[in-house]
Design an enzyme around this catalytic site. Structure first.
Site, PDB file in Angstrom:
ATOM      1  N   TYR A  63     -56.248  36.594   5.048  1.00  6.44           N
ATOM      2  CA  TYR A  63     -55.127  35.651   5.229  1.00  6.44           C
ATOM      3  C   TYR A  63     -55.505  34.584   6.257  1.00  6.44           C
ATOM      4  CZ  TYR A  63     -50.645  34.093   7.276  1.00  6.44           C
ATOM      5  OH  TYR A  63     -49.614  33.359   7.787  1.00  6.44           O
ATOM      6  N   LYS A 112     -55.679  30.615   5.702  1.00  7.34           N
ATOM      7  CA  LYS A 112     -54.928  29.659   6.535  1.00  7.34           C
ATOM      8  C   LYS A 112     -55.882  28.614   7.139  1.00  7.34           C
ATOM      9  CE  LYS A 112     -50.523  30.558   6.305  1.00  7.34           C
ATOM     10  NZ  LYS A 112     -49.724  29.702   5.393  1.00  7.34           N
ATOM     11  N   ASP A 169     -43.590  28.901  -9.241  1.00  8.68           N
ATOM     12  CA  ASP A 169     -44.706  29.729  -8.783  1.00  8.68           C
ATOM     13  C   ASP A 169     -45.838  28.759  -8.486  1.00  8.68           C
ATOM     14  OD1 ASP A 169     -47.015  31.237  -8.509  1.00  8.68           O
ATOM     15  OD2 ASP A 169     -46.449  32.681 -10.062  1.00  8.68           O
ATOM     16  N   ARG A 187     -36.547  33.993   0.689  1.00  6.93           N
ATOM     17  CA  ARG A 187     -36.534  34.843   1.885  1.00  6.93           C
ATOM     18  C   ARG A 187     -37.330  34.156   2.994  1.00  6.93           C
ATOM     19  NH1 ARG A 187     -41.294  38.649   1.591  1.00  6.93           N
ATOM     20  NH2 ARG A 187     -42.433  38.139  -0.307  1.00  6.93           N
ATOM     21  N   PRO A 235     -47.319  27.981  13.567  1.00  9.20           N
ATOM     22  CA  PRO A 235     -46.593  28.980  14.351  1.00  9.20           C
ATOM     23  C   PRO A 235     -47.451  30.210  14.632  1.00  9.20           C
ATOM     24  CG  PRO A 235     -45.816  28.948  12.056  1.00  9.20           C
ATOM     25  CD  PRO A 235     -47.046  28.101  12.121  1.00  9.20           C
TER      26      PRO A 235
END
Ligand SMILES: NC(=O)c1ccc[n+]([C@@H]2O[C@H](COP(=O)([O-])OP(=O)(O)OC[C@H]3O[C@@H](n4cnc5c(N)ncnc54)[C@H](OP(=O)(O)O)[C@@H]3O)[C@@H](O)[C@H]2O)c1
Length: 243
Positions: A141, A145, A53, A15, A171
């Site tokens: 998160y 990152k 995974d 996805r 991005p």
């Protein structure tokens, strides 16, 4: 890095952005290993689908043994919803670090010798503008990152000798279902053009990789980088909200 005739492996292709990376790599003439934790959900005609995974070392090792012709590695897979650092669930915070940092690292460590044997090749790590600011509501998160950004810089230095190009894609907001769901649940209507289309981003990223760029930014990524010269501040989703 010429993609026609290359052999690419993409993580998290069932996805979101990963799907578009796999499709665009095929369109450019690469052989593609489209990997996912749930391979039955991968819909990329023409790709070789493998179960992976990135937080499971045995799974990573098995894929590196099979996909031994890889010369382009796209580290896209990530858990993107860790919550906040001080008040959030510690398991979710660990999960964010496990996939973004340790998972990406595990894949790079397994594939570095493969890339070396295949002439050096390239690694593209999908980071986020959140790495350079932070996001209230998802600071875990953002911190993961940031760690992945540091990892990318370190790996670039370490793999220079074997001729591997290590590129950071940074991005801002990508119009994937994950991002749209997040905006909906936060009650935010994003302004037209605030989010980049994932197919457009995959093209931008692969153009940059083909040009040999070590950093590829979309407009919000560039804005986030510009904030680094000033005092630290959080990325404000409301600032890109419509109306
Ligand atoms: N969407 C945004 O606005 C945005 C902005 C900046 C950067 N990014 C970055 O862009 C990348 C893709 O984002 P996205 O919006 O496309 O995310 P997404 O739609 O939520 O998809 C995440 C993908 O990663 C996979 N994944 C998660 N943990 C994994 C693991 N341990 N092993 C293998 N696969 C795993 C997921 O598989 P499952 O289906 O099995 O969970 C899924 O395929 C991520 O690195 C994200 O941090 C996203």
């Amino acid at each position: 890095m010429e993609l026609r005739g290359a052999t690419a492996l993409v993580t998290g292709t069932n996805r979101g952005l990963g799907h578009h990376f796999a499709v665009e790599l095929l369109r450019r003439g690469a052989k593609v290993y489209a990997t996912a934790r749930r391979p039955e959900l991968v819909d990329v005609p023409g790709a070789e689908v493998l179960r992976l995974d990135i937080t499971d070392q045995a799974s990573v090792d098995a894929v590196a043994a099979v996909a031994d012709d890889v010369d382009v590695l796209v580290n896209n897979a990530a858990f993107t919803a860790g919550g906040n650092l001080v008040t959030g669930d510690l398991d979710a915070i660990r999960l964010a670090m496990d996939s973004n940092y340790y998972g990406t690292l595990a894949v790079i460590r397994a594939f570095a010798p493969v890339l070396a044997r295949n002439g050096g090749g390239a690694i593209l790590n999908v980071l986020s503008a959140a790495a350079w600011t932070t996001v209230d509501g998802n600071t875990a998160y953002a911190a993961a990152k940031s760690a992945q950004w540091g990892l990318t810089n370190g790996v670039r230095v370490e793999l220079r000798g074997q001729g591997t190009l290590v590129t950071a894609l940074v991005p801002g907001l990508i119009a994937t279902e994950t991002m749209k769901d997040f905006a909906r649940s936060a009650g935010i209507v994003l302004a037209e053009g605030a989010m980049i289309d994932p197919a457009d981003l995959a093209r931008l990223a692969l153009d940059g990789l083909e040009a040999g760029d070590i950093e590829i930014l979309d407009h919000l990524g560039a804005d986030a980088k510009a904030t680094l010269t000033g005092p630290p501040r959080a990325f404000d989703l409301q600032s890109v909200a419509a109306g």
